[in-house]
Scaffold this active site. Sequence first.
Site: not given
Length: 163
Positions: A9, A14-16, A127
């Site tokens: 990301c 956050c996301r990864s 995100d």
Amino acid sequence: MAYRVCFVCTGNICRSPMAESVFRARVEEAGLAGLVEVDSAGTGGWHEGDGADPRTVTVLEAAGYDSDHAARQFRAAWFARLDLVIALDAGHLTALRRLAPTPQDAEKVRLLRSYDPAADADLDVPDPYYGGMDGFEECLAMVETTSAGLLAAVRAEVEGRAA
């Protein structure tokens, strides 16, 4: 040789790391832990060395996932050792394909939600960074939903190597 997957990301906080934790758990549940390696990185290095965003940690731990993480920036040299690079949104996909040293390396990059047959045309995982906890919970739900399809694809690759 292990099959290597890296989730990417923007800042790797956050996301990864969320995708990394969830997918690693799925790999372990499937009995593939010795055959599949899972990690994550960011397209940028702003947060290198930092832990995951506290909201990511909260959501992961509440769902029973490991949250141990240190952010790092994705490097072009990594393509040589990776089998699959999973982008969390179209911007990451474009950046990673541009970074790829060869056309074969660019082909290793896929969008996470492309492994979700129920996903609509928008394959981005939004995100959650600038929003509230609901965005992090939505992100986790998308990652969990997609994990089964991704695991099936990775399992097929791993079994294909063994054949």
